[in-house]
Design a protein around this motif. Structure first.
Motif, PDB file in Angstrom:
ATOM      1  N   TYR A  81      -8.832   5.211  -8.701  1.00 26.18           N
ATOM      2  CA  TYR A  81      -8.025   4.759  -9.825  1.00 26.18           C
ATOM      3  C   TYR A  81      -8.175   3.631 -10.611  1.00 26.18           C
ATOM      4  O   TYR A  81      -7.404   2.904 -11.233  1.00 26.18           O
ATOM      5  CB  TYR A  81      -6.626   4.636  -9.064  1.00 26.18           C
ATOM      6  CG  TYR A  81      -5.928   5.758  -8.610  1.00 26.18           C
ATOM      7  CD1 TYR A  81      -5.079   6.636  -9.383  1.00 26.18           C
ATOM      8  CD2 TYR A  81      -6.308   6.445  -7.455  1.00 26.18           C
ATOM      9  CE1 TYR A  81      -4.270   7.557  -8.989  1.00 26.18           C
ATOM     10  CE2 TYR A  81      -5.917   7.550  -6.911  1.00 26.18           C
ATOM     11  CZ  TYR A  81      -4.715   8.101  -7.594  1.00 26.18           C
ATOM     12  OH  TYR A  81      -4.176   9.316  -7.341  1.00 26.18           O
ATOM     13  N   TRP A 106      -9.065   2.716  -3.371  1.00 25.96           N
ATOM     14  CA  TRP A 106      -8.433   3.169  -4.685  1.00 25.96           C
ATOM     15  C   TRP A 106      -9.338   3.187  -5.883  1.00 25.96           C
ATOM     16  O   TRP A 106      -9.204   3.247  -6.803  1.00 25.96           O
ATOM     17  CB  TRP A 106      -7.413   2.023  -4.947  1.00 25.96           C
ATOM     18  CG  TRP A 106      -6.136   2.198  -4.074  1.00 25.96           C
ATOM     19  CD1 TRP A 106      -5.907   1.305  -3.204  1.00 25.96           C
ATOM     20  CD2 TRP A 106      -5.265   2.905  -4.252  1.00 25.96           C
ATOM     21  NE1 TRP A 106      -4.908   1.797  -2.397  1.00 25.96           N
ATOM     22  CE2 TRP A 106      -4.276   2.714  -2.897  1.00 25.96           C
ATOM     23  CE3 TRP A 106      -4.749   4.056  -4.934  1.00 25.96           C
ATOM     24  CZ2 TRP A 106      -2.909   3.425  -2.907  1.00 25.96           C
ATOM     25  CZ3 TRP A 106      -3.682   4.789  -4.923  1.00 25.96           C
ATOM     26  CH2 TRP A 106      -2.583   4.356  -3.751  1.00 25.96           C
ATOM     27  N   LYS A 140       0.965   4.142  -3.210  1.00 27.18           N
ATOM     28  CA  LYS A 140       0.651   5.458  -2.702  1.00 27.18           C
ATOM     29  C   LYS A 140       1.971   6.145  -3.627  1.00 27.18           C
ATOM     30  O   LYS A 140       1.674   7.186  -4.055  1.00 27.18           O
ATOM     31  CB  LYS A 140       0.750   5.664  -1.404  1.00 27.18           C
ATOM     32  CG  LYS A 140      -0.560   5.298  -0.719  1.00 27.18           C
ATOM     33  CD  LYS A 140      -0.718   5.448   0.761  1.00 27.18           C
ATOM     34  CE  LYS A 140      -1.944   5.110   1.389  1.00 27.18           C
ATOM     35  NZ  LYS A 140      -1.777   5.129   2.780  1.00 27.18           N
ATOM     36  N   GLU A 156       0.757  -1.164   0.108  1.00 26.05           N
ATOM     37  CA  GLU A 156       0.006  -0.045  -0.002  1.00 26.05           C
ATOM     38  C   GLU A 156       0.845   1.218   0.032  1.00 26.05           C
ATOM     39  O   GLU A 156       0.561   2.248  -0.619  1.00 26.05           O
ATOM     40  CB  GLU A 156      -0.888   0.104   1.180  1.00 26.05           C
ATOM     41  CG  GLU A 156      -2.076  -0.972   1.056  1.00 26.05           C
ATOM     42  CD  GLU A 156      -3.261  -0.462  -0.004  1.00 26.05           C
ATOM     43  OE1 GLU A 156      -3.695   0.529  -0.070  1.00 26.05           O
ATOM     44  OE2 GLU A 156      -3.190  -1.452  -0.833  1.00 26.05           O
TER      45      GLU A 156
END
Length: 444
Positions: A102, A99, A76, A72
């Protein structure tokens, strides 16, 4: 959980035609795509995949693998860069909630069309945003050679003659406790490997074992709904099956190679080494464990002898119960990139699960139990074959309910409470109340 029909070849020929064997016609200007991989254990195999794909299509695939436990954080950092990942991975519905901005809609891709069980995909509204690519299973791994030795003992006190006769908690307890009494005759130090409870090593209990009682709790509340969804929407828990969890946890502790007071220093690697060296007959873990067992120096466990039993906890459904099957591994495509780049990423994934070259990598090197109708061969891994057995049986396989647990902090509270219980510094009531309170606190 609805069983996958991973061995079904119905429509496979038609569906395979909808997959991509290379780069789409309108994607020829894309020369490189970036894939951020979640699984360190297959990072080398993926480099071979990338070379083969470039050779066939001319498109380079840059595959970067995040260090264990840092995915994670790495994601990021990487999505903020100009050269962001095209392909990344989601850790189930919780990961998608973080997310979703995205995640491209994949409903019109062959990747989704070929999915054996559409209910496994991560969806919202009419959109499909995460495609599972590796269905995994866990349960009680056993060494059938040791169990057969037990069943042949003239002094055994049970009437069971095969591990497949163990179909409920009562039978499991009877066999385990009698094996423990006969451990010297069996040449083992205990029936179960050490219940690893050192910091960072508690996931087999705070996530995997805890899934079983909470699966039954949430399934009782809302039978027609995914237990993961019910968990995500539940502000409180009753922990109705806590005594059932205690029963199986006590069985692990009291019939082990290790004194319960020492478990705060034990790791998963310790447990798997004990199993590999035949110091014990059973260990709770998943299909990924074969590489851990076979990789131990001096391993004595043969492929044909490593198998699964369900984690029975003494419910009326024991006789119907299978192992715990699910996934934390979902592909997503970065919606913030150009359509051309997104199509190139999709083309690579479709090649991986539809082309003969790609499928060979999936089966022989990546070792996925891939839930696609185009994948008709079983993986070489013996525990993955066991997962396939349960997937295609009539058993009620347990959904990975821990994917709906509130947070890592919640899991750690449960894990620490289990350690204190094992060491004798807290009673079981403390495990129950601290778990209930932690759930409520984390939900707030």
């Amino acid at each position: 959980m609805k069983k996958l029909k991973i061995l079904s070849v119905l429509f496979a020929g038609i569906l395979a035609l909808s997959g991509c064997s290379g780069q789409p016609e309108d994607n020829k200007t894309v020369k490189e795509i970036y894939y951020l991989n979640f699984k360190p254990e297959i990072s080398e195999a993926y480099q071979d995949v990338a070379k083969a794909y470039e050779k066939e299509t001319g498109v380079r695939v840059k595959i970067v693998t995040a260090a264990s436990g840092t995915y994670e954080q790495t994601l990021k950092s990487e999505v903020a860069k100009k050269d962001a990942p095209v392909i990344f991975q989601l850790n189930g519905p919780v990961g998608f909630s973080a997310w979703k901005n995205y995640c491209a809609d994949l409903r019109n891709t062959a990747l989704y069309t070929n999915l054996s069980d559409k209910e496994l995909a991560i969806t919202e509204g009419d959109g499909v945003f995460g495609i599972p690519y590796a269905v995994e299973g866990y349960g009680i791994i056993y060494n059938d050679a040791i169990l057969q030795k037990y069943f042949a003992l003239p002094q055994k006190s049970t009437d069971y003659t095969s591990a497949r006769d163990i179909t409920d908690f009562s039978a499991l307890r009877a066999v385990v406790e009698d094996m423990q009494k006969n451990k010297d005759a069996l040449g083992i130090q205990g029936v179960f490997a050490s219940t690893s409870l050192s910091s960072g090593e508690q996931w087999r209990w705070q996530s995997h074992l805890a899934t079983v009682p909470f699966y039954y709790e949430f399934k009782q509340e809302k039978p027609e709904q995914s237990t993961i969804v019910t968990a995500l929407n539940s502000k409180e828990i009753s922990f109705a099956y806590n005594e059932n969890m205690k029963n199986i946890f006590d069985l692990y502790l009291n019939n082990s190679v290790s004194d319960p007071k020492t478990l705060g220093t034990k790791s998963v690697a310790d447990s798997m080494a004990e199993f590999a060296l035949e110091r014990c007959a059973m260990v709770q873990n998943g299909d990924w464990a074969w590489s851990q067992v076979s990789g131990v120096s001096g391993n004595k466990v043969k492929e044909e002898n490593i198998k699964f039993l369900p984690i029975y906890i003494g419910t009326p459904n024991d006789a119907k119960q299978g192992i715990c099957i699910g996934t934390e591994s979902y592909f997503a495509i970065n919606s913030q990139l150009s359509d051309e780049m997104q199509k190139a990423g999709i083309a690579f994934l479709e090649w991986l699960f539809t082309s003969e070259t790609g499928k060979s990598f999936v089966i022989n090197q990546l070792g996925f139990n891939a839930p696609f109708s185009t994948m008709t061969e079983l993986p070489a891994d013996p525990l993955s074959r066991e997962v396939a057995y349960y997937l295609n049986s009539e058993k009620l396989n347990i959904e990975w309910t821990f994917a709906g647990f509130p947070s890592e902090d919640f899991k750690n509270v449960l894990g620490d409470a289990l350690l204190q219980y094992a060491q004798g510094t807290k009673d079981w009531n403390y495990v129950v109340t601290s778990t209930q309170e932690s759930w409520k606190t984390q939900k707030k």
